[in-house]
Design a protein around this motif. Sequence first.
Motif, PDB file in Angstrom:
ATOM      1  N   VAL A  66      -3.500  -2.890   0.997  1.00 53.79           N
ATOM      2  CA  VAL A  66      -3.727  -2.012   0.128  1.00 53.79           C
ATOM      3  C   VAL A  66      -5.097  -1.616  -0.242  1.00 53.79           C
ATOM      4  CG1 VAL A  66      -1.324  -1.564  -0.550  1.00 53.79           C
ATOM      5  CG2 VAL A  66      -3.233  -2.923  -1.912  1.00 53.79           C
ATOM      6  N   MET A  67      -5.631  -0.351  -0.666  1.00 58.22           N
ATOM      7  CA  MET A  67      -6.915  -0.343  -1.093  1.00 58.22           C
ATOM      8  C   MET A  67      -7.123  -0.381  -2.716  1.00 58.22           C
ATOM      9  SD  MET A  67      -8.261   2.720   1.174  1.00 58.22           S
ATOM     10  CE  MET A  67      -8.006   2.739   2.981  1.00 58.22           C
ATOM     11  N   ALA A  68      -5.951  -0.155  -3.263  1.00 58.17           N
ATOM     12  CA  ALA A  68      -5.803  -0.162  -4.802  1.00 58.17           C
ATOM     13  C   ALA A  68      -4.639  -0.560  -5.451  1.00 58.17           C
ATOM     14  CB  ALA A  68      -6.266   1.288  -5.253  1.00 58.17           C
ATOM     15  N   ALA A  69      -4.767  -1.085  -6.499  1.00 62.30           N
ATOM     16  CA  ALA A  69      -3.376  -1.277  -7.165  1.00 62.30           C
ATOM     17  C   ALA A  69      -3.234  -1.216  -8.615  1.00 62.30           C
ATOM     18  CB  ALA A  69      -2.959  -2.732  -6.828  1.00 62.30           C
ATOM     19  N   VAL A  70      -2.019  -0.969  -9.199  1.00 59.75           N
ATOM     20  CA  VAL A  70      -1.550  -0.907 -10.649  1.00 59.75           C
ATOM     21  C   VAL A  70      -1.039  -2.381 -10.661  1.00 59.75           C
ATOM     22  CG1 VAL A  70      -0.181  -0.102 -12.416  1.00 59.75           C
ATOM     23  CG2 VAL A  70      -1.035   1.479 -10.767  1.00 59.75           C
ATOM     24  N   THR A  71      -1.688  -3.184 -11.511  1.00 55.65           N
ATOM     25  CA  THR A  71      -1.330  -4.534 -11.600  1.00 55.65           C
ATOM     26  C   THR A  71      -1.426  -5.030 -13.243  1.00 55.65           C
ATOM     27  OG1 THR A  71      -2.164  -6.996 -10.992  1.00 55.65           O
ATOM     28  CG2 THR A  71      -3.581  -5.255 -11.184  1.00 55.65           C
ATOM     29  N   SER A  72      -0.767  -6.202 -13.437  1.00 54.61           N
ATOM     30  CA  SER A  72      -0.886  -6.692 -14.580  1.00 54.61           C
ATOM     31  C   SER A  72      -1.987  -7.934 -14.605  1.00 54.61           C
ATOM     32  CB  SER A  72       0.321  -7.317 -15.265  1.00 54.61           C
ATOM     33  OG  SER A  72       0.675  -8.358 -14.274  1.00 54.61           O
ATOM     34  N   ILE A  91       2.093   0.019  -6.691  1.00 51.11           N
ATOM     35  CA  ILE A  91       2.466   0.549  -7.816  1.00 51.11           C
ATOM     36  C   ILE A  91       3.813  -0.207  -8.228  1.00 51.11           C
ATOM     37  CG2 ILE A  91       2.928   2.231  -9.428  1.00 51.11           C
ATOM     38  CD1 ILE A  91       1.298   4.173  -7.602  1.00 51.11           C
ATOM     39  N   ASN A  92       3.954  -0.653  -9.420  1.00 51.42           N
ATOM     40  CA  ASN A  92       5.155  -1.193 -10.053  1.00 51.42           C
ATOM     41  C   ASN A  92       6.086  -0.104 -10.107  1.00 51.42           C
ATOM     42  OD1 ASN A  92       3.642  -0.686 -12.151  1.00 51.42           O
ATOM     43  ND2 ASN A  92       5.404  -1.450 -13.234  1.00 51.42           N
ATOM     44  N   GLY A  93       7.437  -0.581  -9.842  1.00 53.83           N
ATOM     45  CA  GLY A  93       8.574   0.301 -10.086  1.00 53.83           C
ATOM     46  C   GLY A  93       8.561   1.204 -11.074  1.00 53.83           C
TER      47      GLY A  93
END
Length: 295
Positions: free
Chosen positions: A141-147, A98-100
């Motif tokens: 990782v298994m999942a991500a918050v990404t752009s 996750i981004n900061g």
Amino acid sequence: MDLQIDQLRTLVAVVDHGTLDAAARELRVTPSAVSQRLKALESSVGQVLVRRSRPARPTEPGTVVLRVARQMILLNDTAGVELAGAGAEGATTIPVVINGDSLNTWALQALAEVDPEQRISFEVHRADEGLSVELLRNGTVMAAVTSVAEPVPGCSVRRLGTMGYRPMASPGYVERWFPDGPTIAALAVAPVVVFDRDDTLQDRYLRRRTRRRLDPPRHFIPVSADFARAIALGLGWGMVPPQQSRVFEDTGCLVEFDPPAHVDVPLYWQQWKLHTPMLDQLADAMISTAARELR
């Protein structure tokens, strides 16, 4: 290939902890047992999976097996929880990135909304929203918050919303550096606060505002909450989302010095195409919380 769950756990532990000794402590076995399991897995696959460096790193084939390993471990642990019922001990670890800014504003609330009965332990990695897909791609990782809207192979993607950033500074800073407004000449020399060397938000604003590549003095503040505080203290100007700037604006410590300007960052939830109650609950919590907090 005959992939054994204890060998796959060993691969994950070696990569996550960096050394065979650390993996042995995590797995509560001897370093010799870790080495034997790793060699047996590599023999079964027919390729070297881990570079024995410090820290240990997966090879290209190793990243493929690492991704499979995490999936099989998750399925194994999920079945164990369902079979054991309410009396089960322990928890299943789900690594996410996750981004900061999301961590500091809305994402922790989403993690807290996951049903505790699922017995999930989160291992949260912080990475810029544009770089997080690499951690998905290499199996970390298994999942991500990404752009990134384009799904990583083997992953699904869902839109979360948009995080908006505005150019902010303290009133005293604006008076000193922008007496005639954010002119090209002023922006070229006015100190700017940047999260880290991967943070491009300030440069995106500068290029959009001036149509030039400016290189003003930069302060690097790599903690999201301290980033906004540094701007409020007058260290420099920076791009701040309203979720962070609101409290400083209410007390008069931050002002928007270029109201028409903003930078919007669309955010997406990418996760492995692996449907388990744990991953599904996590995805639902992230998406419902984002729907409340993001545009």
